[in-house]
Motif scaffolding. Sequence first.
Motif, PDB file in Angstrom:
ATOM      1  N   PRO A 176       0.821  -1.211   0.000  1.00 30.34           N
ATOM      2  CA  PRO A 176       0.000   0.000   0.000  1.00 30.34           C
ATOM      3  C   PRO A 176       0.860   1.268   0.000  1.00 30.34           C
ATOM      4  O   PRO A 176       0.532   2.265  -0.631  1.00 30.34           O
ATOM      5  CB  PRO A 176      -0.801  -0.123   1.296  1.00 30.34           C
ATOM      6  N   ARG A 177       2.008   1.147   0.736  1.00 28.21           N
ATOM      7  CA  ARG A 177       2.892   2.298   0.855  1.00 28.21           C
ATOM      8  C   ARG A 177       3.472   2.683  -0.504  1.00 28.21           C
ATOM      9  O   ARG A 177       3.517   3.847  -0.888  1.00 28.21           O
ATOM     10  CB  ARG A 177       4.016   1.903   1.809  1.00 28.21           C
ATOM     11  N   TRP A 231       0.866   4.168  -2.832  1.00 23.71           N
ATOM     12  CA  TRP A 231       0.601   5.570  -2.511  1.00 23.71           C
ATOM     13  C   TRP A 231       1.669   6.476  -3.132  1.00 23.71           C
ATOM     14  O   TRP A 231       1.383   7.529  -3.675  1.00 23.71           O
ATOM     15  CB  TRP A 231       0.565   5.747  -0.997  1.00 23.71           C
ATOM     16  N   ARG A 267      -6.233   7.281  -1.098  1.00 28.55           N
ATOM     17  CA  ARG A 267      -7.284   6.373  -0.617  1.00 28.55           C
ATOM     18  C   ARG A 267      -8.094   6.993   0.478  1.00 28.55           C
ATOM     19  O   ARG A 267      -7.595   7.759   1.287  1.00 28.55           O
ATOM     20  CB  ARG A 267      -6.655   5.124  -0.017  1.00 28.55           C
ATOM     21  N   THR A 268      -9.374   6.643   0.508  1.00 29.45           N
ATOM     22  CA  THR A 268     -10.154   6.867   1.723  1.00 29.45           C
ATOM     23  C   THR A 268     -10.725   5.525   2.143  1.00 29.45           C
ATOM     24  O   THR A 268     -10.856   4.619   1.323  1.00 29.45           O
ATOM     25  CB  THR A 268     -11.306   7.864   1.517  1.00 29.45           C
ATOM     26  N   PHE A 269     -11.028   5.389   3.442  1.00 30.72           N
ATOM     27  CA  PHE A 269     -11.477   4.103   3.964  1.00 30.72           C
ATOM     28  C   PHE A 269     -12.966   4.113   4.270  1.00 30.72           C
ATOM     29  O   PHE A 269     -13.561   5.160   4.532  1.00 30.72           O
ATOM     30  CB  PHE A 269     -10.710   3.756   5.245  1.00 30.72           C
ATOM     31  N   ALA A 278     -10.071   6.440   8.775  1.00 33.83           N
ATOM     32  CA  ALA A 278      -8.843   6.193   9.517  1.00 33.83           C
ATOM     33  C   ALA A 278      -8.027   7.480   9.502  1.00 33.83           C
ATOM     34  O   ALA A 278      -7.500   7.884   8.471  1.00 33.83           O
ATOM     35  CB  ALA A 278      -8.059   5.050   8.879  1.00 33.83           C
ATOM     36  N   GLU A 295     -10.092  13.080   5.339  1.00 40.89           N
ATOM     37  CA  GLU A 295      -9.474  11.979   4.582  1.00 40.89           C
ATOM     38  C   GLU A 295      -9.251  12.371   3.123  1.00 40.89           C
ATOM     39  O   GLU A 295      -8.244  12.017   2.523  1.00 40.89           O
ATOM     40  CB  GLU A 295     -10.371  10.740   4.637  1.00 40.89           C
ATOM     41  N   VAL A 307      -6.307  14.572   2.987  1.00 39.33           N
ATOM     42  CA  VAL A 307      -5.099  13.760   3.162  1.00 39.33           C
ATOM     43  C   VAL A 307      -4.780  13.039   1.856  1.00 39.33           C
ATOM     44  O   VAL A 307      -3.629  12.984   1.420  1.00 39.33           O
ATOM     45  CB  VAL A 307      -5.290  12.763   4.325  1.00 39.33           C
ATOM     46  N   SER A 341      -3.156   5.151  13.912  1.00 42.25           N
ATOM     47  CA  SER A 341      -3.831   4.398  12.865  1.00 42.25           C
ATOM     48  C   SER A 341      -2.785   3.788  11.923  1.00 42.25           C
ATOM     49  O   SER A 341      -2.352   4.443  10.974  1.00 42.25           O
ATOM     50  CB  SER A 341      -4.784   5.307  12.086  1.00 42.25           C
ATOM     51  N   ARG A 396      -3.954   3.973   8.229  1.00 35.87           N
ATOM     52  CA  ARG A 396      -3.821   5.265   7.557  1.00 35.87           C
ATOM     53  C   ARG A 396      -2.341   5.595   7.334  1.00 35.87           C
ATOM     54  O   ARG A 396      -1.947   6.082   6.286  1.00 35.87           O
ATOM     55  CB  ARG A 396      -4.519   6.358   8.395  1.00 35.87           C
ATOM     56  N   ASP A 447       0.116   3.625   6.890  1.00 37.74           N
ATOM     57  CA  ASP A 447       0.603   2.837   5.767  1.00 37.74           C
ATOM     58  C   ASP A 447       0.100   3.437   4.454  1.00 37.74           C
ATOM     59  O   ASP A 447       0.837   3.510   3.467  1.00 37.74           O
ATOM     60  CB  ASP A 447       0.088   1.405   5.926  1.00 37.74           C
ATOM     61  N   ALA A 448      -1.149   3.892   4.484  1.00 36.84           N
ATOM     62  CA  ALA A 448      -1.754   4.392   3.246  1.00 36.84           C
ATOM     63  C   ALA A 448      -1.206   5.746   2.824  1.00 36.84           C
ATOM     64  O   ALA A 448      -1.459   6.190   1.709  1.00 36.84           O
ATOM     65  CB  ALA A 448      -3.263   4.464   3.398  1.00 36.84           C
ATOM     66  N   GLY A 490       2.094   6.292   3.068  1.00 34.31           N
ATOM     67  CA  GLY A 490       3.505   6.074   2.783  1.00 34.31           C
ATOM     68  C   GLY A 490       4.424   6.052   3.983  1.00 34.31           C
ATOM     69  O   GLY A 490       5.643   6.141   3.829  1.00 34.31           O
TER      70      GLY A 490
END
Lengths: 395, 248, 615
Positions: B72-73, B76, B82-84, B88, B154, B157, C497, C500, C502-503, C505
């Motif tokens: 995922p890192r 990105w 992404r939103t969850f 988050a 989010e 972000v 979190s 989050r 991780d998402a 980076g």
Amino acid sequence: MKLRLALGMAAAALAAFGAQAQTIKIGELNSYKVFPAFLEPYKKGWELALQEINAAGGIKGRKLEVISREDGGNPGDAVRVAEELITRENVSVLMGTFASHVGLAVSNLANQRKIVFIAAEPLTDKIVWENGNRYTFRLRPSTYMQVAMLVPEAAKLNKTRWAIVYPNYEYGQSAAKSFKNLLTQAQPGAQYVAEQAPALGKIEAGSVVQALAEAKPDAIFSALFGADLQKFVREGNIRGLFKNMTVFNLLAGEPEYLDTLKDETPEGWWVTGYPWAEIKTPAHRKFLAAYQAKWKDYPRLGSVVGYSTMYTVANAIRKAGSTEPEKLIAALKGLEMDTPIGPIVYRAVDHQSTMGAYVGQISKKGGQGVMVNWRFADGALFLPSFAEVRAMRKD
Amino acid sequence: MTVLAIRNLAKAYGGVQAVRDVSFVVAAGELLAMIGPNGAGKTTCFNMLNGQVTPDAGSVEFEGRSLLGLTPRQIWRLGVGRTFQITATFGSMTVRENVQMALLSHHRRLWSLTALATRSYADDADALLARVGMREQADRPCAVLAYGDLKRVELAVALANRPRLLLMDEPTAGMAPRERNELMQLAAELARSGGIAVLFTEHDMDVVFTHADRVIVLSGGELIAAGRPDAVRADARVREVYLGTGDA
Amino acid sequence: MGSVPFFFMSASSILIQFLNGLASASSLFLVAAGLSLIFGVTRIVNFAHGSLFMLGMYLAVALAPMLGFWWSVPLAALAVAAFGALVEATLLRRLYAAPELLQLLATFALVLVIKDFTLWAWGPEDLLGPRAPGMDGAVRIAGLRYPEYDLFLIGFGPLVLGALWFLLRRTRWGTLVRAATQDREMAGALGVNQRWLFTSVFALGALLAGLGGAVQIPREPATLFIDLQIISDAFVVVVVGGLGSIPGAFLAALLIAEIKSFCIGLGYSKITLVVEFIVMAVVLVIRPWGLLGRMPAQSRGPGTVELPLAFPTRKALAALGGMAMMLALVPLLSAGYTLVLLTDILVFALFAVSLHFIMGPGGLHSFGHAAYFGLGAYGAGLLLLKGGLPMELALALAPLLAVCGALVFGWFCVRLSGVYLAMLTLAFAQITWSVMFQWDAFTGGSNGLIGIWPSSWLSSKTAYYYLTLATCVGAIALLWRVLHAPFGYALRAGRDSPLRADAIGIDVRAQQWAAFVFAGLFAGLAGALFAFSKGSISPEALAVPRSVDGLVMVLLGGIQTLTGPVWGAALLTWLQDAVSRGIDYWRAVMGAIVLVLVLVFPQGVTGFLRERFAR
């Protein structure tokens, strides 16, 4: 600057007041709450001695005052407590400690801060030998000495196959090592067929007993004590390990350990200890009577140690005529004095006292363990030669 | 211009084929809704795009580059936001700080021991927050925000690394109808003005048919329909398996 | 050392050692099962579980002469259960809303109180209980004598396992317990009467602990040491088996007891010192949730949410600076014991702040932080005495040993989370401890190293105090400053979190690993300062109590504030010093003080102050 001056004057005034009060302050520290079973009798011992000394007028009219502290049973806290006794309470001498590592740490501090320290209970050989220093003196017969007291009896029996069991820390390790060295010297054919070193206080007694039995030894040397000893004895009794087996167990004759065994007390083990009810020397009778009168309890070995440590301090100050460390050291080197279990000398060469111990066998009488066939072993006879000691000591 | 291209994607769990042979593309500036009844394979599909699940077969290409096997890192870092479904965010930080974290990461300043986090990219963060209408609440702790506001955070972000693709899992779940429309309106504006491709899953058909440019429908792990909302709504198979007998 | 002859075991001996292992496993299982149940449902890390075991032992020993052994066992267990229920209802219940781990602080206080109570009630001597009537002899197995009572124990463990299985699988209460173990919030939502459930679970856990103690009395004496011994064994079993898994606890107890038994049988008794921790470390590295444990449900955030971290205002900075200045002026007023005490406080403050660094912002609860303190201390001693380095260089390089430890241990630890992580840190600390404890020739073994004194220009109390003050204040300021840097924020992001983080980076593991090493470095520095202030170092510097002290300092001061650990360290060190001097039962008094503090300030002392002033 003004503030500092004022404080300095206040301090001087306080010091002057202290001198007028005429007491001699002794700093005492021990792990009272960590090892209460051993240290409560010890405390009663030195309190009795203190009372006697002060009732007899103190030292040249000056009373002794003991400032006693809990050391928490760990070296870091003990060193802080000792610092407090030295700097805040201005004590002249330090005494006490139980566990070897705490004793060594305080001894090390005493050397640094140049104050005399009488190590009461620690058994480690190092405190007077490898790590011995100018300021530290030790009362109790060390691990080496007590092992040496047992070895002649062991050698006499001429058993070949020996199994050894000891708690896995410095005391147990050095007891095992000394035993093997000394026995092999006395009886070159001795074999060591099994060695068990359970963690202190955590012996898996059933497994240890089985492992020892498996090695089919003729005799066992044990340095276990306390809860480990109790577990070992019960398992060994049930599993029949001790039937027709010669067993030597360091310290097991000391009331602190023997009394807890009650009707599990094994027959015929060779031990070092303290048969308090049967020692009839005048010195011991006097001590016993005074102790029982004051405390309504019988003395343990710790009581003798506490009592004698207190007298060591008093006698040293009396002989030195001063509380100056250098004069005290001079007085302590070669100091001769009486204890409830006989006269002792603090050897000038290593600062170890020649206090002895009782060697004998244990037996069960009326559901209680007692020592039988005992004799007194004078510590002076079980110490290495001066040359050997000088080689070990660094000073 | 195609931003995301999915080809022949498949995934089985044990004996169950969760997703089979799914292909579709998302173009820049386009809002694509992925819909389907529960168990249709939407979540599995979604998780294969963002690196959480590895597909058995098929390819996922973002701007011509395969996303398979990336974390995922890493995904990105390529420019996918992404939103969850359940928001988050960092509860012990303010709204602005949440966005600043994404900006710090984007500028690869996360390992700095000397900078002051709160003073890093604060203006950039405020600009992003202004775009999602959260500028006024920038100093509030995320932990005390209303749910709809958290969704906006989010979004801000997600925009911090200038993504070309935005993956939104159930963006309006748990929101009031008015909030839903506002949020999707916002997403649509951001997508169109920034040329961002948006792929979202959604339960609310009103939201889907109001805001999506195109819709794809999954059922039983298969893609059964794709096209403009009107066309999909009229599709007989969709009406049958997904909408049942009722009106859309 | 090393002279132990290796010999193979005879078949009969293998059988007997296997049975020995089974018997030991039974008692271990009872305690561990109770601990596991309590943790599973209430999420309380019950430090006092060993104390409940100890109470069970003493009660059974006391009751046996009056009622006979077989009656004393259930009665002792019931009494302990009642006590457990009381503790839960009056004390722990008030703390469920408090930050994570605060209950741990309360149970730690209970350990102190119960220990002194036991000393007061039953005296200092070890009490060996009676043999079990009717089972006081031995039977012949493979030609060897084997205790009848051990055979009873071998059956008793599985019997209790079966009873627990029935209770959990076949009763409504059991269903509720299992539901709560899986998902506490969900169970609450289902309308389960949580209060009653929690109290009953705690009472059952206490009952099992008490029972475990009571059945042990024919095998070992009741001692005042047993509480802490048992608690560490029980934790290991619970974690190896998998938190909340009763069959897992049984399996783990069996595994560990058998391994110990055969280590002894084969002549490797020395390794029993640490073997369970080696087992735990291996299991956790291979199976991060224990043998039969399941991946824990993602908890929905901590009980209370931390406020954003504000950079200190000018006023606050001035106040902190002023305090440092005042500390610098102390030697002008007093050159005596105050400096000694303050030196200790400063060293522990740095230790606590370094622990807080990973525990608070990092969310990595370390139960073994003393390892790095101890490695730093030993590093100082070894570099000075064995390496022959000058003191200044030894002090500067010593923390690197802690860094090496943290690099290796941290790599494994950051792969886990929650209590599993905590227990892995503990395992590594115990392994390090045992190396220091055993390696006689190099580390001085159990006696440690002495003669670690500072250079002559630093040997006065005042000089060393200034060195400590400057180093600790500088190091603490640095740690705090890093928390305000992006690195510190990223650390908190990973805690708040992970998903989050991780998402966007953030490489959460890498950041946590770095933080672990960073914290290790400063704990090591504290340890090195400690060594030179005491002149000696022994394995106690990295033993469990030191780690626990660190935890207590952080929690007492308040985990959610930066300055909390400093106040916690000052408070605890000062209290220990003051209380132990004048009061006979000082441990109980310490415990009582901590309990009061926990109840009055569940957010820690500084958390409380902040809440007061925020309003």
